[in-house]
Design a protein around this motif. Sequence first.
Motif, short mmCIF file in Angstrom:
data_model
loop_
_atom_site.label_atom_id
_atom_site.label_comp_id
_atom_site.label_asym_id
_atom_site.label_seq_id
_atom_site.Cartn_x
_atom_site.Cartn_y
_atom_site.Cartn_z
N THR A 177 0.99 -1.19 -0.17
CA THR A 177 -0.13 0.07 -0.12
C THR A 177 0.84 1.11 0.07
OG1 THR A 177 -1.43 -1.41 1.12
CG2 THR A 177 -1.80 1.23 1.09
N LEU A 178 2.01 1.24 0.51
CA LEU A 178 2.84 2.35 0.63
C LEU A 178 3.17 2.88 -0.75
CD1 LEU A 178 4.48 4.18 2.74
CD2 LEU A 178 6.25 2.42 2.66
N GLN A 179 3.11 1.93 -1.97
CA GLN A 179 3.60 2.26 -3.12
C GLN A 179 2.52 3.27 -3.74
OE1 GLN A 179 6.64 1.16 -4.15
NE2 GLN A 179 6.68 0.26 -1.86
N SER A 180 1.59 3.57 -3.15
CA SER A 180 0.52 4.32 -3.77
C SER A 180 1.25 5.73 -3.73
CB SER A 180 -0.51 4.61 -2.67
OG SER A 180 -1.44 5.58 -2.96
N PRO A 181 0.70 6.61 -4.74
CA PRO A 181 1.71 7.76 -4.88
C PRO A 181 0.83 8.91 -4.05
CG PRO A 181 -0.18 7.40 -6.71
CD PRO A 181 -0.12 6.08 -6.03
#
Length: 245
Positions: A177-181
Motif C-alpha cells: 500500500t505504501l507504493q501508492s502515489p
Amino acid sequence: LSQGGWKIAGAEAARAEALLADRFGGELSSMIVLFTDPQGDAGSDRFQRTVADAMAPLADQPIVDGILTNPREKVLLRLLHSLHDPDNAGRRNSATEALIRIGEPAIPFIIFELGREKDVDVRLALINLLGDLRNDDGYETLLALLGQESDINLLSAIVASVGKYRRATSIALLLETLQSPDLWLKFHVIEALGEIGDRTALPSILPLYAEKSLRKPILESIAKIGDVGTVSFLLRIIAQEEKLN
C-alpha cells in the motif's frame, strides 16, 4: 441522567426515564440504543452526552451490565442503525461508545454491516470500530478490505485500524500500500508501520524522508521501532539541518 451537559435527578430524571421508556418500549436498553431528546427534536442538544456518561450513575444496576455483556440482537442492530444518523452527532457518538463497551459480541454485526454498507461516513465508523475492538475476525476483514478498497479516505482508515493490531503479518500488505502515489495514504501507512514496530519496514520507510510532508511520521516511526541501525541515518539528518542553519 445527563441533559445538555448537566446532571439531572429527582422528578426531572424520573420524567426523562418515563419518556424514554414510553418511546422505546420500556427497556432500560433504550437509553443505550438512542440516548437523544425524548421529545424527538433532532436539533436539540438535550440527551446528547455519550452513553458512558449516561450510564455512569446506573453502573451498579444488573440490567445495564446484562445489556453490555449479553446484548440482544435488536439492541446491536439499533445501535448500528444509529450510526446512519447524519444530523445527530450525539446519537452517533453514543452508539459508537456503546458498541465499544459491548465489545466482541458486536463484531459479527459490525462486519456484516460493513459488507453491505455503501455510505462512506458509516463505513468509516465501522472500520474505526474494528480497529478499536481488535478481534481476529475484525483483523482479517480489515486486511481483505485493504486489498480491495479504492477510496483514499477509507483506505487511510483501514490502514490506521490495521496498525492498532500491531501484527507483523500485515507488514507485507502495508508495504504494498505504501507504493501508492497518494501522500495522505503514505502518511497513514508509515504511522501504522511505526505502531507495529518491526524493523523490516525501515528500508521502505527511510528513503521517503526526502518528502517533507512525510518527515514527521517517519521520525516518529523510527523512534517507536527503536532500531540501532537508524542511528547513522539520524546523524546525517542532524548534520544536514546544521548546515542549513
